[in-house]
Design an enzyme around this catalytic site. Structure first.
Site, PDB file in Angstrom:
ATOM      1  N   CYS A 121       0.807  -1.219   0.000  1.00  0.00           N
ATOM      2  CA  CYS A 121       0.000   0.000   0.000  1.00  0.00           C
ATOM      3  C   CYS A 121       0.841   1.270   0.000  1.00  0.00           C
ATOM      4  O   CYS A 121       0.295   2.373  -0.125  1.00  0.00           O
ATOM      5  CB  CYS A 121      -0.950  -0.007   1.190  1.00  0.00           C
ATOM      6  SG  CYS A 121      -2.036  -1.446   1.198  1.00  0.00           S
ATOM      7  N   HIS A 180      -2.897   8.350   5.953  1.00  0.00           N
ATOM      8  CA  HIS A 180      -3.103   6.994   5.447  1.00  0.00           C
ATOM      9  C   HIS A 180      -4.529   6.559   5.787  1.00  0.00           C
ATOM     10  O   HIS A 180      -5.239   6.053   4.934  1.00  0.00           O
ATOM     11  CB  HIS A 180      -2.070   6.045   6.063  1.00  0.00           C
ATOM     12  CG  HIS A 180      -2.102   4.662   5.506  1.00  0.00           C
ATOM     13  ND1 HIS A 180      -2.048   4.409   4.149  1.00  0.00           N
ATOM     14  CD2 HIS A 180      -2.199   3.454   6.119  1.00  0.00           C
ATOM     15  CE1 HIS A 180      -2.096   3.096   3.948  1.00  0.00           C
ATOM     16  NE2 HIS A 180      -2.192   2.503   5.121  1.00  0.00           N
ATOM     17  N   GLU A 182      -1.318   5.672  13.500  1.00  0.00           N
ATOM     18  CA  GLU A 182      -0.986   6.913  12.785  1.00  0.00           C
ATOM     19  C   GLU A 182      -1.256   8.135  13.651  1.00  0.00           C
ATOM     20  O   GLU A 182      -0.478   9.098  13.647  1.00  0.00           O
ATOM     21  CB  GLU A 182      -1.777   6.996  11.479  1.00  0.00           C
ATOM     22  CG  GLU A 182      -1.357   8.170  10.610  1.00  0.00           C
ATOM     23  CD  GLU A 182      -1.992   8.159   9.228  1.00  0.00           C
ATOM     24  OE1 GLU A 182      -1.520   8.910   8.356  1.00  0.00           O
ATOM     25  OE2 GLU A 182      -2.963   7.400   9.012  1.00  0.00           O
ATOM     26  N   LYS A 231      -9.701   8.290   1.864  1.00  0.00           N
ATOM     27  CA  LYS A 231     -10.167   6.899   1.746  1.00  0.00           C
ATOM     28  C   LYS A 231     -11.599   6.747   2.253  1.00  0.00           C
ATOM     29  O   LYS A 231     -12.257   5.754   1.933  1.00  0.00           O
ATOM     30  CB  LYS A 231      -9.240   5.962   2.525  1.00  0.00           C
ATOM     31  CG  LYS A 231      -7.859   5.773   1.912  1.00  0.00           C
ATOM     32  CD  LYS A 231      -7.041   4.774   2.719  1.00  0.00           C
ATOM     33  CE  LYS A 231      -5.645   4.593   2.140  1.00  0.00           C
ATOM     34  NZ  LYS A 231      -4.779   5.758   2.369  1.00  0.00           N
ATOM     35  N   HIS A 256      -9.823   2.106  -0.115  1.00  0.00           N
ATOM     36  CA  HIS A 256      -8.358   1.973  -0.094  1.00  0.00           C
ATOM     37  C   HIS A 256      -7.894   1.371  -1.413  1.00  0.00           C
ATOM     38  O   HIS A 256      -8.144   0.205  -1.701  1.00  0.00           O
ATOM     39  CB  HIS A 256      -7.962   1.086   1.085  1.00  0.00           C
ATOM     40  CG  HIS A 256      -6.500   1.034   1.359  1.00  0.00           C
ATOM     41  ND1 HIS A 256      -5.553   1.637   0.553  1.00  0.00           N
ATOM     42  CD2 HIS A 256      -5.797   0.433   2.367  1.00  0.00           C
ATOM     43  CE1 HIS A 256      -4.343   1.407   1.052  1.00  0.00           C
ATOM     44  NE2 HIS A 256      -4.468   0.692   2.143  1.00  0.00           N
ATOM     45  N   PHE A 271       1.593  -3.267   4.188  1.00  0.00           N
ATOM     46  CA  PHE A 271       1.877  -4.557   4.810  1.00  0.00           C
ATOM     47  C   PHE A 271       3.384  -4.807   4.793  1.00  0.00           C
ATOM     48  O   PHE A 271       4.094  -4.413   3.874  1.00  0.00           O
ATOM     49  CB  PHE A 271       1.174  -5.680   4.048  1.00  0.00           C
ATOM     50  CG  PHE A 271      -0.290  -5.846   4.392  1.00  0.00           C
ATOM     51  CD1 PHE A 271      -0.924  -5.015   5.296  1.00  0.00           C
ATOM     52  CD2 PHE A 271      -1.033  -6.855   3.793  1.00  0.00           C
ATOM     53  CE1 PHE A 271      -2.261  -5.178   5.619  1.00  0.00           C
ATOM     54  CE2 PHE A 271      -2.379  -7.023   4.099  1.00  0.00           C
ATOM     55  CZ  PHE A 271      -2.993  -6.193   5.006  1.00  0.00           C
TER      56      PHE A 271
END
Length: 413
Positions: A163, A303, A314, A335, A340, A399
């Site tokens: 991502c 994010h 975050e 998002k 996403h 990830f």
């Protein structure tokens, strides 16, 4: 003197629409691009919703032969690159072609085409597999095909850092120009994995929202009742250009890219470091490389995935980096509207960040209904906000604990 890098062209395809204008109007209006999955029967899955691209026509950007040869994630990227090139008014010719490169990011590649040809193999045998199957699914065919279409003979690379892939791609393209390896980079990312296999994999991880009864409210970053992310698809491509080159051709400049940071959590295959250590070092690196102070940042395009752990991590990281200034920052997650886009998210969110600077409008975090006491910052809830924005940071975390941050600044010659 260090070479400066500016943004001169934008192109995108998302669940909110095809093209920058349609996207910007939608995010400023707080529109939602998430709904029930229509690409296949999702009823057996725990999550049955996604941010699907609905208004895109491959034939508007590619010929019929190319459409058949390539997975749709390549279609989205080529289309976005065409739009970005048109927006930039950039011409590639024999004089500059070796100074124009392509660097893009993708997480999972051509999964839809892979699933299709697995069925072809099982049902009809190996003789029915297309000779274009492999080129049609591999990640590096995004920059490869863009280069073929545009005639760009400079550096050509693909990054696959989950991502964070297109955030890293833009950051590395930025470094290529700064270091003199290219004058222009076509950069960003794409993803198109709203497929049974990807949906099943993410469902088995319990990473996705299961708010199937109200998909328009499923992606709710930083809200107390968030229950997972929503898959999206699409692409975002930017034209990055060395400043004097852009000025010499009288290009319109959206903003300057001034900072880039990257790091690793070294913690877990999918969960973020709970204290946000990797995100902290990543954001600090981006600010330091920009030659700025944390207090110079006005807005963060977060994010903000809408998962319990990511949003909390975050939030902690932002407070650690910015201190008291964290409570003065505007922070939002687009998002909440697009879902996403995985490997494509950094490209799309970089475009939203650049437009925030250009137009002085901060997109909202929609579906923010119940504040989470552990996520206690200003998330620009539900309605866009007018503001003078000089410096924007955008974050992408993937990830494997791979992190990327970019810093854009209002351009001053």
């Amino acid at each position: 003197m260090q070479r400066r890098v500016v943004v001169t062209g934008l192109g995108m395809v998302t669940p909110l629409g095809t093209g920058v204008k349609k996207n910007w109007e939608a995010v400023c209006a707080g529109k939602n691009g998430i709904g029930p999955i229509t690409k296949f029967d999702a009823s057996p899955f725990a999550s049955q919703i996604a941010g699907e691209v609905k208004d895109f026509r491959s034939e508007d950007f590619m010929d019929r032969q190319q459409i058949r040869r390539f997975d749709v994630f390549i279609h989205y990227a080529v289309a976005s690159a065409r739009m970005a090139m048109e927006d930039s008014r950039l011409k590639i010719d024999s004089y500059n072609q070796h100074r124009v490169g392509c660097l893009t990011g993708t997480g999972l590649g051509g999964l839809a085409m892979l699933e299709h040809y697995k069925e072809v193999l099982m049902e009809k045998g190996p003789g029915r597999i297309s000779p274009f199957f492999i080129p049609g699914i591999i990640n590096n065919m995004v920059p490869g095909q863009i280069a073929i279409e545009m005639g760009a003979r400079g550096p050509n690379l693909s990054i696959g850092t989950a991502c964070a892939a297109s955030c890293h791609a833009i950051g590395e393209a930025f470094r290529f120009i700064r270091e003199g390896l290219a004058d222009i980079m076509i950069s960003g990312g794409s993803e198109a994995v709203v497929t049974p296999l990807a949906l099943g994999g993410f469902c088995s991880m319990k990473a996705l929202s299961t708010r199937n009864h109200e998909p328009e409210k499923a992606s709710r970053p930083f809200d107390l009742h968030r229950d997972g992310f929503v898959m999206g698809e699409g692409a975002g491509i930017l034209i990055l250009e060395e400043m004097t080159h852009a000025l010499d051709r009288e290009a319109d400049i959206y903003a300057e890219l001034v900072g880039y940071g990257l790091s690793s959590d070294a913690y877990h295959v999918s969960a973020p470091d709970p204290e946000g250590e990797g995100a902290i070092s990543c954001m600090k690196m981006a600010i330091d490389s920009a030659g700025l102070e944390p207090t110079d940042v006005d807005y963060i395009n977060a994010h903000g995935t809408s998962t319990k752990l990511n949003d909390l991590s975050e939030n902690k990281a932002i407070k650690a980096v910015f201190g008291d200034h964290a409570y003065k920052l505007a922070i939002s997650s687009t998002k909440s509207m697009t879902g996403h886009l995985l490997g494509g998210t950094g490209g799309v969110e970089s475009i939203y960040s650049v437009l925030t600077i250009k137009y002085g409008i901060i997109p909202p975090t929609i579906n923010y209904e119940t504040p989470d006491p552990d996520c206690d910052l200003d998330y620009v809830p539900n309605e866009a906000r007018k503001a003078d924005v000089e410096v924007v940071m955008t974050n992408s975390f993937g990830f494997g604990g791979t992190n990327g941050s970019l810093v854009f600044k209002a351009f001053e010659p």
